[in-house]
Design an enzyme around this catalytic site. Structure first.
Site, PDB file in Angstrom:
ATOM      1  N   ARG A  94       0.864  -1.297   0.071  1.00  0.00           N
ATOM      2  CA  ARG A  94       0.109  -0.114   0.002  1.00  0.00           C
ATOM      3  C   ARG A  94       0.700   1.068  -0.017  1.00  0.00           C
ATOM      4  O   ARG A  94       1.913   1.308   0.913  1.00  0.00           O
ATOM      5  CB  ARG A  94      -1.060  -0.059   1.249  1.00  0.00           C
ATOM      6  N   HIS A 119      -0.777  -2.408  -4.445  1.00  0.00           N
ATOM      7  CA  HIS A 119       0.031  -3.277  -5.585  1.00  0.00           C
ATOM      8  C   HIS A 119      -0.014  -2.535  -6.827  1.00  0.00           C
ATOM      9  O   HIS A 119      -0.001  -3.152  -7.925  1.00  0.00           O
ATOM     10  CB  HIS A 119      -0.652  -4.643  -5.744  1.00  0.00           C
ATOM     11  N   HIS A 195       3.626 -12.834  -5.428  1.00  0.00           N
ATOM     12  CA  HIS A 195       2.493 -12.866  -4.374  1.00  0.00           C
ATOM     13  C   HIS A 195       1.952 -14.496  -4.508  1.00  0.00           C
ATOM     14  O   HIS A 195       0.816 -14.548  -4.543  1.00  0.00           O
ATOM     15  CB  HIS A 195       1.226 -11.979  -5.031  1.00  0.00           C
ATOM     16  N   GLU A 343       5.843 -12.795   1.451  1.00  0.00           N
ATOM     17  CA  GLU A 343       6.372 -12.115   0.352  1.00  0.00           C
ATOM     18  C   GLU A 343       7.478 -11.042   0.848  1.00  0.00           C
ATOM     19  O   GLU A 343       7.252 -10.324   1.688  1.00  0.00           O
ATOM     20  CB  GLU A 343       5.158 -11.084   0.146  1.00  0.00           C
TER      21      GLU A 343
END
Length: 390
Positions: A94, A119, A195, A343
């Site tokens: 974000r 993203h 992801h 991630e």
């Protein structure tokens, strides 16, 4: 984390030939799946979003299984709202308020999650067709390299950016992902992330609540009500976020009521560089790349173990909280907590927090993100895991 498209952006998105998951026919006709194979490990990826589609490997009984959530057809990824296996960017995670200031210039991005950019925006790198420039299916190091040219102003970001993602099988049961970016004319923030949604029991084995996780991080970056970092750092001690020792995922997850599970960035400890357990090829790792152990996961039923190492400072731990009634491979319907996302990344919203490690890339300062996943079974589990699996 799911995608949210703003109705007010339809006219902008239409200009790209992309509306609410649909793409122009020419692009759709060019979507392909590519396979890499080495030993018992078989990887499939697609050029749509430079996406990891499947990873098949044996469990402790020798039975093969796919441990990545996803879809049966590559075309299904064009309508994906979960970012299954995708390469996300230009800036993953974000950006608060969908804005930032760089070198005295204020940039307003396209918001796609409330007032924030998630993203990379409504058409980030996960929703574009990448070019294949190198494909070696077999051999000592099977690999495939994707490239994408992100234009100046794409989703509001400054400057042209040349991006590449390479998937490579480096040794027995080890997957490497190398993400690079070069700014061609302007400084710009970059944070590329893979992801993948992992379930070591198999993609269709149900929830991951009984899997063991260890994260080598003493701190995390707390977030506000919109999951944007506050800019502070908090100790994991005494919180449900403490995975310094192996913990069962479900043992404390119900304490996280606001997010319905884990969705937080960890600050990886720097003192794990010398303890790296993955043999990184010299062709990939340069002398100034500090590869550190980030996390270890074990599924007790299958005996599979995954060890993650990276050169990035952060790790987002996400338990598929927003995945609901998602029809995936072989018709299996995925639900919340059906997978783990681990991630490796820069810290979220770094561009708005000067105290975070910088994500700014310039023509003189390129970007490189290295992450390795080493797979084994509990017979070869790291110390501390083999005893817990009994």
């Amino acid at each position: 984390m799911r995608k949210f498209l703003s109705v007010t952006l339809l006219c902008v998105v239409c200009a790209y030939g992309f509306v609410n998951g649909s793409i122009i026919k020419k692009e759709k006709d060019e979507i392909r799946v590519f396979e890499l194979k080495k030993g018992d490990l078989t990887l499939k990826v697609t050029n749509w979003g430079a996406t990891l589609v499947s990873l098949v490997l044996p469990d402790k009984y020798g039975k093969l299984g796919d441990i990545v959530l996803g879809y049966d057809s590559p075309e299904a990824y064009t309508n994906d709202t979960t970012y299954f296996g995708a390469t996300v960017g230009r800036v993953a995670n974000r950006i608060g308020g969908a804005e930032f200031t760089l070198n005295g210039i204020h940039y307003k991005l396209i918001a796609n999650e409330g007032n924030n950019t998630l993203h990379g925006g409504p058409r980030g790198f996960s929703d574009v067709l990448w070019k294949v420039v190198n494909y070696q299916r077999h051999g000592d190091t099977p690999k495939i390299k994707f490239t994408y040219h992100s234009f100046d102003g794409e989703e509001g970001f400054p400057g042209d950016l040349l991006v590449s993602v390479t998937y490579i099988l480096t040794e027995k049961s080890t997957l490497g992902i190398i993400m690079k970016a070069k700014a061609l004319n302007k400084a710009t923030p970059v944070n590329l992330v893979n992801h993948a949604y992992w379930n070591l029991g198999n993609h269709n084995s149900g929830n991951i609540l009984n899997q063991l996780v260890q994260i080598f991080a003493s701190e995390f970056t707390p977030v506000d009500d919109n999951l944007v970092p506050t800019g502070n750092f908090s100790s994991v001690k005494g919180t449900p976020y403490d995975f310094l020792k192996p913990q069962v995922v479900g043992s404390r997850i119900d304490q996280l009521l606001e997010t319905n599970g884990y969705d937080i960035n960890y600050v990886l400890d720097k003192n794990n560089v010398k303890d790296i357990i993955i043999n990184v090829p010299h062709k990939i790792k340069k002398h100034d790349d500090e590869i550190r152990i980030a996390a270890i996961v074990m599924d007790k039923s299958s005996g599979r173990v995954m060890e993650i190492a990276t050169n990035q400072p952060g790790l987002q731990f996400y338990t598929a909280n927003s995945v609901k009634n998602e029809k995936g491979k072989e018709g299996y319907v995925y639900q919340p907590r059906s997978a783990l996302c681990l991630e490796t990344q820069a810290f979220p919203d770094s561009v708005n927090h000067p105290n975070f490690p910088s994500t700014i890339v310039t023509p003189e300062k390129p970007y490189k993100h290295i992450v390795f996943f080493k797979f084994s079974t509990d017979d070869d589990a790291p110390r501390g895991f083999s005893q817990l699996s009994l």
